[in-house]
Motif scaffolding. Structure first.
Motif, mmCIF file in Angstrom:
data_model
loop_
_atom_site.group_PDB
_atom_site.id
_atom_site.type_symbol
_atom_site.label_atom_id
_atom_site.label_comp_id
_atom_site.label_asym_id
_atom_site.label_seq_id
_atom_site.Cartn_x
_atom_site.Cartn_y
_atom_site.Cartn_z
ATOM 1 N N ARG A 13 -12.789 -1.339 -7.263
ATOM 2 C CA ARG A 13 -13.059 -2.365 -6.295
ATOM 3 C C ARG A 13 -11.733 -2.668 -5.747
ATOM 4 N N GLY A 14 -10.665 -2.314 -5.661
ATOM 5 C CA GLY A 14 -9.494 -2.478 -5.142
ATOM 6 C C GLY A 14 -9.486 -1.972 -3.621
ATOM 7 N N ASP A 15 -10.386 -1.038 -3.231
ATOM 8 C CA ASP A 15 -10.156 -0.355 -1.899
ATOM 9 C C ASP A 15 -10.057 -1.656 -0.855
ATOM 10 N N LYS A 16 -10.964 -2.501 -1.153
ATOM 11 C CA LYS A 16 -10.999 -3.711 -0.029
ATOM 12 C C LYS A 16 -9.666 -4.496 -0.094
ATOM 13 N N LEU A 17 -9.192 -4.783 -1.067
ATOM 14 C CA LEU A 17 -7.877 -5.422 -1.089
ATOM 15 C C LEU A 17 -6.853 -4.524 -0.643
ATOM 16 N N GLY A 18 -6.860 -3.130 -0.906
ATOM 17 C CA GLY A 18 -6.049 -2.276 -0.431
ATOM 18 C C GLY A 18 -6.088 -2.008 1.180
ATOM 19 N N THR A 19 -7.004 -2.152 1.612
ATOM 20 C CA THR A 19 -7.371 -1.978 3.149
ATOM 21 C C THR A 19 -6.463 -2.977 3.935
ATOM 22 N N HIS A 20 -6.559 -4.341 3.420
ATOM 23 C CA HIS A 20 -5.979 -5.527 3.746
ATOM 24 C C HIS A 20 -4.519 -5.345 3.602
ATOM 25 N N LEU A 21 -4.089 -4.726 2.601
ATOM 26 C CA LEU A 21 -2.767 -4.827 2.185
ATOM 27 C C LEU A 21 -2.112 -3.773 3.122
ATOM 28 N N ILE A 22 -2.826 -2.603 3.171
ATOM 29 C CA ILE A 22 -2.259 -1.436 4.251
ATOM 30 C C ILE A 22 -2.103 -1.970 5.653
ATOM 31 N N ARG A 23 -3.078 -2.940 6.133
ATOM 32 C CA ARG A 23 -3.148 -3.477 7.460
ATOM 33 C C ARG A 23 -1.868 -4.374 7.381
ATOM 34 N N LEU A 24 -1.665 -5.112 6.550
ATOM 35 C CA LEU A 24 -0.376 -6.109 6.439
ATOM 36 C C LEU A 24 0.836 -5.325 6.511
ATOM 37 N N SER A 25 0.852 -4.383 5.495
ATOM 38 C CA SER A 25 2.264 -3.598 5.425
ATOM 39 C C SER A 25 2.521 -2.905 6.850
ATOM 40 N N ILE A 26 1.566 -2.339 7.521
ATOM 41 C CA ILE A 26 1.705 -1.968 8.739
ATOM 42 C C ILE A 26 2.181 -2.793 9.756
ATOM 43 N N ALA A 27 1.700 -4.014 9.564
ATOM 44 C CA ALA A 27 2.107 -5.034 10.489
ATOM 45 C C ALA A 27 3.485 -5.467 10.347
ATOM 46 N N ILE A 28 3.787 -5.860 8.901
ATOM 47 C CA ILE A 28 5.316 -6.107 8.654
ATOM 48 C C ILE A 28 6.077 -5.177 8.938
ATOM 49 N N VAL A 29 5.877 -3.872 9.042
ATOM 50 C CA VAL A 29 6.733 -2.544 9.506
ATOM 51 C C VAL A 29 7.095 -2.685 10.983
ATOM 52 N N PHE A 30 6.099 -2.915 11.768
ATOM 53 C CA PHE A 30 6.169 -3.098 13.098
ATOM 54 C C PHE A 30 6.995 -4.542 13.399
ATOM 55 N N ILE A 31 6.601 -5.627 12.752
ATOM 56 C CA ILE A 31 7.218 -6.842 13.258
ATOM 57 C C ILE A 31 8.646 -6.772 12.669
ATOM 58 N N TRP A 32 9.118 -6.139 11.683
ATOM 59 C CA TRP A 32 10.508 -6.134 11.317
ATOM 60 C C TRP A 32 11.159 -5.209 12.253
ATOM 61 N N ILE A 33 10.631 -4.077 12.281
ATOM 62 C CA ILE A 33 11.500 -2.951 13.317
ATOM 63 C C ILE A 33 11.488 -3.323 14.587
ATOM 64 N N GLY A 34 10.340 -3.921 15.213
ATOM 65 C CA GLY A 34 10.136 -4.331 16.106
ATOM 66 C C GLY A 34 11.212 -5.410 16.750
ATOM 67 N N LEU A 35 11.521 -6.637 15.842
ATOM 68 C CA LEU A 35 12.288 -7.524 16.114
ATOM 69 C C LEU A 35 13.768 -7.004 16.155
#
Length: 191
Positions: A13-35
């Motif tokens: 059942r971890g796929d739903k949590l995994g999807t949110h974590l993937i989206r969040l981790s991609i956003a973190i990379v874009f935020i950090w590298i973007g800044l």
């Protein structure tokens, strides 16, 4: 049911949590590298990739002169900074950072706007293809021939290894896109 089977069901059942974590981790990379794109050292570090890219070199005024003015991370050379400013290195980098922050914002808007989340996912999927093109256009992506037998293809330099990691960004974006698309279909009653 055994403890093993219960564990598998829980993990399954971890796929739903995994999807949110993937989206969040991609956003973190874009935020950090973007800044970081607003800081000279990051802008300087992408100079070889942008200057040699047939798709991006036109953003620089003198892409063919970058080697004469290149600085390494942590290195301060005021005369090189002046050249980079005149070359539009920092202007381009700030624009790119803004684009990366917008992509992150769209991804993070997914809970309130599935369309924004979908757009962010699509942009996050395609962005790494531009980055991956640097493996072909940027000689610095490969270990230079400095005497060791291991150089050139397939020996990735630090820059090349950093670029190759973007394949995971595209793969993760596919998961984010699929999640947003399913949610949009459910909202329309078409799921």
């Amino acid at each position: 049911m055994s403890v093993y089977e219960q564990s598998l069901r829980t993990l399954g059942r971890g796929d739903k949590l995994g999807t949110h974590l993937i989206r969040l981790s991609i956003a973190i990379v874009f935020i950090w590298i973007g800044l970081l794109k607003f800081v000279p050292y990051e802008a300087d570090s992408i100079t070889p990739m942008v200057a040699q890219s047939p798709f991006m070199s036109f953003f620089y005024k003198h892409p063919d002169q970058y080697k004469e003015h290149f600085t390494h991370e942590g290195e301060l050379k005021p005369e090189q900074r002046a050249w980079q400013t005149a070359n539009n290195t920092y202007g381009y980098s700030s624009g790119l950072g803004t684009v990366e922050l917008v992509i992150a914002g769209l991804l993070l808007l997914n809970p309130v706007s599935r369309k924004a989340g979908l757009a962010g996912g699509v942009l996050a999927f395609f962005t790494p293809f531009v980055t991956l093109s640097f493996l072909v256009t940027t000689p610095e992506a490969w270990v230079p021939a400095l005497g060791d037998a291991q150089h050139g293809f397939p020996y990735l330099s630090g820059m090349g290894r950093l670029i190759l990691k973007d394949t995971m960004m595209s793969a993760g974006a596919v998961v984010a896109i699929a999640d947003s698309a399913r949610a949009l279909l459910r909202e329309r009653g078409a799921a």
